[in-house]
Structure formats: structure tokens, C-alpha cells
Design a protein around this motif. Structure first.
Motif, PDB file in Angstrom:
ATOM      1  N   ILE A 168       0.856  -1.187   0.000  1.00 48.56           N
ATOM      2  CA  ILE A 168       0.000   0.000   0.000  1.00 48.56           C
ATOM      3  C   ILE A 168       0.886   1.229   0.000  1.00 48.56           C
ATOM      4  O   ILE A 168       2.036   1.178   0.446  1.00 48.56           O
ATOM      5  N   ALA A 214      -2.460   6.369   1.270  1.00 47.31           N
ATOM      6  CA  ALA A 214      -3.743   5.666   1.300  1.00 47.31           C
ATOM      7  C   ALA A 214      -4.441   5.935   2.632  1.00 47.31           C
ATOM      8  O   ALA A 214      -3.799   6.079   3.669  1.00 47.31           O
ATOM      9  N   THR A 215      -5.761   5.994   2.600  1.00 44.48           N
ATOM     10  CA  THR A 215      -6.525   6.217   3.831  1.00 44.48           C
ATOM     11  C   THR A 215      -6.551   4.933   4.664  1.00 44.48           C
ATOM     12  O   THR A 215      -6.340   3.831   4.144  1.00 44.48           O
ATOM     13  N   ARG A 253      -9.109   2.385   3.486  1.00 40.88           N
ATOM     14  CA  ARG A 253      -8.621   1.642   2.310  1.00 40.88           C
ATOM     15  C   ARG A 253      -7.684   0.527   2.749  1.00 40.88           C
ATOM     16  O   ARG A 253      -7.768  -0.604   2.276  1.00 40.88           O
ATOM     17  N   ARG A 280      -9.724  -2.260   4.413  1.00 40.60           N
ATOM     18  CA  ARG A 280     -10.449  -3.064   3.417  1.00 40.60           C
ATOM     19  C   ARG A 280      -9.516  -4.020   2.690  1.00 40.60           C
ATOM     20  O   ARG A 280      -9.843  -5.187   2.472  1.00 40.60           O
ATOM     21  N   LEU A 281      -8.338  -3.532   2.327  1.00 43.48           N
ATOM     22  CA  LEU A 281      -7.374  -4.368   1.621  1.00 43.48           C
ATOM     23  C   LEU A 281      -6.943  -5.546   2.491  1.00 43.48           C
ATOM     24  O   LEU A 281      -6.879  -6.688   2.030  1.00 43.48           O
TER      25      LEU A 281
END
Length: 188
Positions: A100, A104-105, A108, A111-112
Motif C-alpha cells: 500500500i 492511502a486512507t 482503504r 479493506r485491503l
């Protein structure tokens, strides 16, 4: 306080122990024990992430130590039986690594991790160079803020924007991480 969502860069661990593809099994296990981590990024060149080796990647060696799997089991678990015979990171690692970017938030990243069933993500720049690592525990750090810090952030990021002229008359109270009141006092 920040007025933008928290990013991976805000919570990631910046000092990361990494190994190279030629690092041996025992050295990997020793590094995990010494640094109290459960996975290590595998890097090559100037720090480009090529994989990740975790405790789960090392376990097949012990699992198949006493007796190798039968032919059907070997076929069903090809990746794991191959790892059981590997002695270096390049044969043990999961590759390509799921990574990542630092900007990135946190949602996010969460979720990943959930979608891929993983516990940590190497954080890389645009060139794939290791910048840090973010774990599930790191993502939870934002919930450790004090009630006063949360109230201050709500005042700054919400109230001041919605009520630019009268924001000082808006009361905000946070109790155990939950904004419980937000009341506008009107002039009489």
C-alpha cells in the motif's frame, strides 16, 4: 488536528526489519524472534519490495518435518509443500507482496487487509521502495485518541466549517469516543 482523513503514513511503523531473497530460513526465524515481529518484507536492490515472509510461510517446514505429505496431499497443497523444502526467503515468501502507498486512507488499508485476509502491509513509494509497514494494530491507533482530542477535531473539522460565524457558540462533548452532544445556542 488534521482536516483530512488519516493516512497510512500517520500510523505506520517506519523502522522495518527486512530480509533479502537469499536470507536463510534460520536467519529469518531468528530475526522474527529478536525483533518480535511475525513477518518480514523481502527486498532487493535499493529496497524494492518483492515479497513478504511470515510465520505462516515458515510453518510448512515443521508441519512436514516428521513425514512428508502423500501424493494427493502434495498435489492439493503444492505451494505449502514447496515452501517446506525451501531454505531461503525467495522460496518461502509470498510474492508478489500486497502493498500500500503511504497516502492511502486507513479505511482503504483496512479493506485491503480484510479482502486479502492479511495482517500487515508493506508501505511502498511509487517505485515500490519500502517506506514502512502497517499492521492491523496500527490501524486501531486512531481510536486511542483522548475524548478532548476528538472533541477538538470535531470542532475544527466539522463545526467551524458548518458554522463559520457562530462556531464558538456550538457545544461539543465527547464521552468514551462518542460525540454525545453538539448543540447550537441561539442568541435571544
Amino acid at each position: 488536528m488534521t482536516s483530512t482523513p488519516y493516512t497510512v503514513a500517520d500510523v505506520m511503523t517506519r523502522k522495518v526489519i527486512a530480509v533479502t531473497p537469499s536470507t536463510g530460513f534460520k536467519d529469518i526465524a531468528a530475526a522474527m524472534k529478536r525483533w518480535k515481529v511475525t513477518a518480514l518484507p523481502v527486498i532487493e536492490g535499493e529496497g524494492r519490495v518483492v515479497g513478504l515472509v511470515s510465520e505462516a510461510d515458515l510453518l510448512p517446514k515443521e508441519e512436514f518435518h516428521e513425514s512428508g505429505p502423500g501424493l494427493i496431499e502434495q498435489m492439493r497443497r503444492l505451494g505449502e509443500t514447496a515452501k517446506a523444502g525451501s531454505t531461503q526467503a525467495e522460496g518461502l515468501m509470498t510474492s508478489p507482496a500486497v502493498t500500500i502507498r503511504p497516502d492511502a486512507t486507513l479505511p482503504r488499508a483496512a479493506r485491503l487487509m480484510a479482502d486479502r485476509h492479511i495482517k500487515r502491509l508493506p508501505v511502498v513509494d511509487a517505485d515500490g521502495t519500502l517506506q514502512g509497514i502497517v499492521s492491523r494494530a496500527d490501524l486501531l491507533k486512531v481510536f486511542l485518541r483522548t475524548d478532548e482530542d476528538l472533541a477538538s477535531e470535531i470542532r475544527h473539522t466539522v463545526v467551524e466549517r458548518l458554522f463559520p460565524l457562530s462556531h464558538k457558540s456550538v457545544a461539543v462533548t465527547v464521552d468514551q469516543g462518542i460525540a454525545t452532544t453538539g448543540q447550537v445556542r441561539t442568541a435571544t
